[in-house]
Design a protein around this motif. Structure first.
Motif, short mmCIF file in Angstrom:
data_model
loop_
_atom_site.label_atom_id
_atom_site.label_comp_id
_atom_site.label_asym_id
_atom_site.label_seq_id
_atom_site.Cartn_x
_atom_site.Cartn_y
_atom_site.Cartn_z
N SER A 1 38.63 45.74 49.69
CA SER A 1 38.60 47.01 48.96
C SER A 1 38.92 48.18 49.89
CB SER A 1 37.23 47.20 48.31
OG SER A 1 36.22 47.24 49.30
N GLN A 2 38.64 48.02 51.18
CA GLN A 2 38.95 49.08 52.13
C GLN A 2 40.42 49.09 52.51
OE1 GLN A 2 36.29 48.50 55.43
NE2 GLN A 2 34.48 49.16 54.31
N LEU A 3 40.99 47.90 52.74
CA LEU A 3 42.39 47.80 53.15
C LEU A 3 43.35 48.03 51.99
CD1 LEU A 3 42.21 44.71 55.54
CD2 LEU A 3 42.41 47.12 56.18
N TYR A 4 42.95 47.57 50.79
CA TYR A 4 43.83 47.66 49.63
C TYR A 4 43.08 48.26 48.44
CZ TYR A 4 46.30 44.29 52.55
OH TYR A 4 46.91 43.66 53.61
N PRO A 5 42.80 49.54 48.47
CA PRO A 5 42.00 50.18 47.41
C PRO A 5 42.66 50.13 46.04
CG PRO A 5 42.99 51.83 48.86
CD PRO A 5 43.21 50.51 49.52
N ASP A 6 43.98 49.91 45.99
CA ASP A 6 44.66 49.87 44.70
C ASP A 6 44.65 48.48 44.08
OD1 ASP A 6 45.26 52.55 44.91
OD2 ASP A 6 47.18 52.20 45.90
N HIS A 7 44.13 47.48 44.79
CA HIS A 7 44.08 46.13 44.25
C HIS A 7 42.87 45.96 43.34
CE1 HIS A 7 46.70 44.04 47.58
NE2 HIS A 7 47.24 45.14 47.09
N GLY A 8 43.05 45.16 42.30
CA GLY A 8 41.93 44.86 41.41
C GLY A 8 41.15 43.66 41.91
N ILE A 9 39.91 43.54 41.49
CA ILE A 9 39.06 42.41 41.84
C ILE A 9 38.37 41.91 40.57
CG2 ILE A 9 37.07 41.60 43.15
CD1 ILE A 9 37.65 43.72 45.23
N GLU B 1 30.77 36.63 39.41
CA GLU B 1 29.45 37.26 39.49
C GLU B 1 29.47 38.73 39.06
OE1 GLU B 1 27.32 35.08 39.95
OE2 GLU B 1 28.71 33.56 40.63
N GLY B 2 30.58 39.19 38.48
CA GLY B 2 30.61 40.55 37.97
C GLY B 2 31.42 41.53 38.79
N ALA B 3 31.99 41.07 39.91
CA ALA B 3 32.77 41.97 40.76
C ALA B 3 33.94 42.57 40.00
CB ALA B 3 33.27 41.22 41.99
N GLY B 4 34.14 43.88 40.17
CA GLY B 4 35.30 44.54 39.61
C GLY B 4 35.19 44.98 38.17
N ILE B 5 34.04 44.76 37.54
CA ILE B 5 33.89 45.15 36.14
C ILE B 5 34.13 46.66 36.00
CG2 ILE B 5 32.21 45.46 34.28
CD1 ILE B 5 31.06 42.78 34.95
N GLY B 6 34.99 47.00 35.06
CA GLY B 6 35.30 48.40 34.82
C GLY B 6 36.53 48.89 35.54
N SER B 7 37.08 48.07 36.47
CA SER B 7 38.28 48.50 37.20
C SER B 7 39.50 48.44 36.29
CB SER B 7 38.50 47.62 38.43
OG SER B 7 38.71 46.27 38.05
N LYS B 8 40.51 49.23 36.61
CA LYS B 8 41.71 49.32 35.79
C LYS B 8 42.66 48.15 36.07
CE LYS B 8 41.56 54.38 35.62
NZ LYS B 8 42.28 55.64 35.93
N SER B 9 43.58 47.95 35.15
CA SER B 9 44.61 46.93 35.33
C SER B 9 45.52 47.32 36.48
CB SER B 9 45.41 46.78 34.03
OG SER B 9 46.50 45.90 34.22
N THR C 1 45.81 41.58 41.87
CA THR C 1 44.41 41.32 41.55
C THR C 1 43.91 40.10 42.31
OG1 THR C 1 44.71 42.19 39.31
CG2 THR C 1 42.73 40.90 39.72
N TRP C 2 42.72 40.22 42.88
CA TRP C 2 42.04 39.11 43.52
C TRP C 2 41.07 38.50 42.51
CZ3 TRP C 2 43.19 37.92 48.66
CH2 TRP C 2 43.94 38.89 49.35
N VAL C 3 41.17 37.19 42.30
CA VAL C 3 40.27 36.49 41.38
C VAL C 3 39.40 35.56 42.21
CG1 VAL C 3 40.13 34.96 39.39
CG2 VAL C 3 41.98 36.63 39.54
N ILE C 4 38.08 35.80 42.18
CA ILE C 4 37.17 35.17 43.13
C ILE C 4 36.02 34.45 42.44
CG2 ILE C 4 35.63 35.62 45.09
CD1 ILE C 4 37.24 38.26 45.51
N ASP C 5 35.78 33.24 42.88
CA ASP C 5 34.56 32.53 42.50
C ASP C 5 33.83 32.20 43.80
OD1 ASP C 5 32.53 31.01 41.50
OD2 ASP C 5 33.78 29.80 40.17
N PRO C 6 32.81 32.96 44.15
CA PRO C 6 32.15 32.77 45.44
C PRO C 6 31.43 31.44 45.58
CG PRO C 6 30.93 34.33 44.11
CD PRO C 6 32.22 34.06 43.38
N LEU C 7 30.99 30.87 44.44
CA LEU C 7 30.31 29.58 44.51
C LEU C 7 30.47 28.86 43.17
CD1 LEU C 7 28.57 27.59 46.08
CD2 LEU C 7 26.55 28.84 45.30
N ASP C 8 31.37 27.90 43.14
CA ASP C 8 31.59 27.10 41.94
C ASP C 8 30.91 25.75 42.16
OD1 ASP C 8 32.65 26.43 39.42
OD2 ASP C 8 34.26 25.30 40.39
#
Length: 243
Positions: free
Chosen positions: A1-9, A13-21, A25-32
């Protein structure tokens, strides 16, 4: 988020909720495979995918097998292959399932799919470990002959899709309103213009089939969505018992 503030997440676990399209975009599952992890069973995964306009273009999956002390990071990018450290990976070969080789397949009696006779006669040996990301990684490295996931989430499969494709496999999808399996191209919503946003990636629904191209074609020809029947007395009773 610091290096690429324009990227979506987008994270399970709820990361990025409310961010714009956004285009990226990074799609993350920290623990599956949380239950496995909690019980000390080394069958879980950490998955990260990088999407460009909804298309997976890079991905990495950590799995703690076969060496729990260090684990493995299976990684790849579009056009660059899939790798386990310096070892290039390839999906399993074969035109149809063979006995003694493991697969991920749903129950054909009560499950959402109806299997044709050739597939019912020989499916391969079913094995499910409780982590879709883990299983996708093992399709990419050739452990599983094929895998079918009736209703995964985007964060379960986004990285694995890229890894399977770069390992020489196919990724087929069956959309909720379709009757035929088609090549997966991107996460999208027909009613949404531009890159997929939070809502699309969180509410995305599609069945996924992965394997080498010939195997995937064979499975898709013999695996159809089961028609929904009107709920009778047995169905009502089953629903009550579930509640």
């Amino acid at each position: 988020s610091q290096l690429y503030p324009d990227h979506g997440i987008v994270g399970e676990e709820g990361a990025g909720i409310g961010s714009k399209s956004t285009k990226f975009t990074w799609v993350i599952d920290p623990l599956d495979g949380t239950t496995n992890f909690y019980n000390g069973l080394p069958l879980f995964a950490c998955s990260i995918a990088f999407l460009e306009e909804g298309i997976p273009v890079a991905g990495a999956i950590f799995i703690p097998w076969p060496c729990p002390a260090k684990g493995r990071v299976i990684h790849g990018h579009k056009g660059g292959g899939s790798w386990d450290h310096q070892q290039k990976m390839a999906v399993s070969t074969g035109n149809s399932p063979i006995p003694g080789r493991v697969v991920i397949a749903p129950n054909f009696v009560f499950g959402p799919f109806h299997a044709g006779k050739p597939l019912r006669m020989q499916t391969g040996d079913r094995r499910s470990v409780g982590s879709i990301a883990f299983e996708m990684a093992l399709v990419a490295d050739g452990t599983y002959q094929f895998a079918v996931f009736p209703s995964p989430k985007s964060w379960d499969v986004a990285a694995g899709m890229l890894l399977v494709k770069e390992a020489g496999g196919d990724v087929l999808s069956l959309e909720p309103n379709n009757t035929k399996w088609t090549q997966f191209h991107k996460f999208s919503d027909p009613e949404e213009t531009g890159p997929p946003g939070q809502t699309t990636l969180r509410e995305w629904k599609s069945s996924i089939l992965v394997g080498n191209p010939v195997m995937a074609s064979y499975i898709s020809e013999n695996l159809k969505r089961r028609k929904r029947r009107k709920t009778g007395l047995f169905g009502q009773l089953k629903s009550i018992l579930r509640k």
